[in-house]
Scaffold this active site. Sequence first.
Site, mmCIF file in Angstrom:
data_model
loop_
_atom_site.group_PDB
_atom_site.id
_atom_site.type_symbol
_atom_site.label_atom_id
_atom_site.label_comp_id
_atom_site.label_asym_id
_atom_site.label_seq_id
_atom_site.Cartn_x
_atom_site.Cartn_y
_atom_site.Cartn_z
ATOM 1 N N GLU A 96 31.106 48.969 30.285
ATOM 2 C CA GLU A 96 31.725 49.878 31.020
ATOM 3 C C GLU A 96 32.279 51.061 30.727
ATOM 4 O OE1 GLU A 96 34.570 46.675 32.545
ATOM 5 O OE2 GLU A 96 32.651 45.047 32.072
ATOM 6 N N HIS A 107 32.449 50.193 35.973
ATOM 7 C CA HIS A 107 32.297 48.868 35.714
ATOM 8 C C HIS A 107 30.973 48.265 35.812
ATOM 9 C CE1 HIS A 107 32.824 44.435 35.546
ATOM 10 N NE2 HIS A 107 34.415 44.612 35.121
ATOM 11 N N ASP A 138 34.427 39.295 26.121
ATOM 12 C CA ASP A 138 34.982 40.277 27.018
ATOM 13 C C ASP A 138 35.849 41.326 25.992
ATOM 14 O OD1 ASP A 138 37.108 39.834 30.055
ATOM 15 O OD2 ASP A 138 36.627 41.515 28.962
ATOM 16 N N ARG A 181 29.754 42.313 44.108
ATOM 17 C CA ARG A 181 29.624 42.009 42.763
ATOM 18 C C ARG A 181 28.252 42.453 42.317
ATOM 19 N NH1 ARG A 181 32.938 40.349 39.034
ATOM 20 N NH2 ARG A 181 33.732 38.756 40.550
ATOM 21 N N ARG A 199 37.593 50.250 44.801
ATOM 22 C CA ARG A 199 36.479 49.846 44.901
ATOM 23 C C ARG A 199 36.451 49.112 46.355
ATOM 24 N NH1 ARG A 199 35.900 44.477 40.880
ATOM 25 N NH2 ARG A 199 37.875 43.665 41.178
HETATM 26 O O1 TA6 Z 1 35.641 44.205 32.495
HETATM 27 C C1 TA6 Z 1 35.392 42.941 32.405
HETATM 28 C C2 TA6 Z 1 36.632 42.178 33.390
HETATM 29 O O2 TA6 Z 1 37.941 42.883 33.165
HETATM 30 C C3 TA6 Z 1 36.526 40.656 32.941
HETATM 31 O O3 TA6 Z 1 37.903 40.169 32.458
HETATM 32 C C4 TA6 Z 1 36.417 39.930 34.528
HETATM 33 O O4 TA6 Z 1 37.659 40.082 35.099
HETATM 34 C C5 TA6 Z 1 35.476 41.175 35.048
HETATM 35 O O5 TA6 Z 1 36.178 42.366 34.568
HETATM 36 C C6 TA6 Z 1 35.198 41.035 36.635
HETATM 37 O O6 TA6 Z 1 36.534 41.322 37.189
HETATM 38 P P1 TA6 Z 1 36.454 41.087 39.009
HETATM 39 O O7 TA6 Z 1 37.829 41.415 39.387
HETATM 40 O O8 TA6 Z 1 35.593 42.176 39.377
HETATM 41 O O9 TA6 Z 1 35.867 39.860 39.208
#
Ligand code: TA6
Length: 298
Positions: free
Chosen positions: A271, A168, A213, A72, A98
């Site tokens: 991102e 991301h 988002d 994370r 990932r």
């Molecule tokens: O990029 C934004 C997103 O798609 C959000 O909707 C949220 O889900 C975030 O990514 C994190 O996703 P993850 O699968 O890493 O928890």
Amino acid sequence: MSSAPAALPPLPASVKIGVGGGGLTVARVTGRAGSAEVYLRGAHVTSWNPSGNAPVLWMSAESRFTPGSPLRGGVPICFPWFGANSADPSAPSHGFARLADWELSAAREEGDDVVVEFRLTDSDATRNSAWPHRFEAVYSVTVGARLGLALSVTNNDTRDFSYEEALHTYLAIGDIRSIMLTGLEGAPFVDRLAGHDPQPAESQPVRFEAETDRIYLDTTAAITVGGAESRGITVTKAGSDSTVVWNPWIDKAAGMSDFGDSEWTQMVCVETCNIRSNAINLEPGETHTMSVWYDATE
Ligand code: TA6
């Protein structure tokens, strides 16, 4: 038990292989102009510090370092799909890259910079996934006064394939409530919290007052993060036509076990992507590269 790396290439003195969180293998880069850490799991950049400056990337104190869970923070590589997989709801969010162990394939010094390269190819697991194509992905990380990331994907199959990709990136900021993003003015976007219809472009910088988002399609714009309580961070990209902006805000952060309840103020995701109608299609033998550079003031 660390994920013992495959055979390693010759490494310059500025690159050391060690054991990081959860016993995972990590490449620690200490160059003349900056330092970084990259986990072989996901080729995941978890930190970048331009020399003399504070960390530019944000990592959650609650991040998991366990098999099957993405880290994370830092720079998760989303590939070969973004978000949920429409063909297989059981497939991992944001693709398999990932979660995979990448091979550290090369490392070298270039002036004051250090370049480390990682490689991922198809496997039995990926060939049995919702995206069964033969491919090679090469990810180049340039560590210095700037951070440079380049993801190159080659079609090694006998037929064309399409894929989505995103770097991301979680950027470390002072307080989400006092920053703004410039560069997306005039770009229409999809608000993922309000259905999927494109929203009219805004003429003002993006500011944050709630969970945000947004998917911006058909944009190659550089983004600058700034504001009263934040250093300036500029995100410049090439080979990317989509940008996603995300902050979970209070409730979504509280609902994620690998995200501290109060951490939502410290980060913003900008991102660099090719997703949805900007997905990439490659003919056999073709290669596409998406790259991004980060610059941080002080
Ligand atoms: O990029 C934004 C997103 O798609 C959000 O909707 C949220 O889900 C975030 O990514 C994190 O996703 P993850 O699968 O890493 O928890």
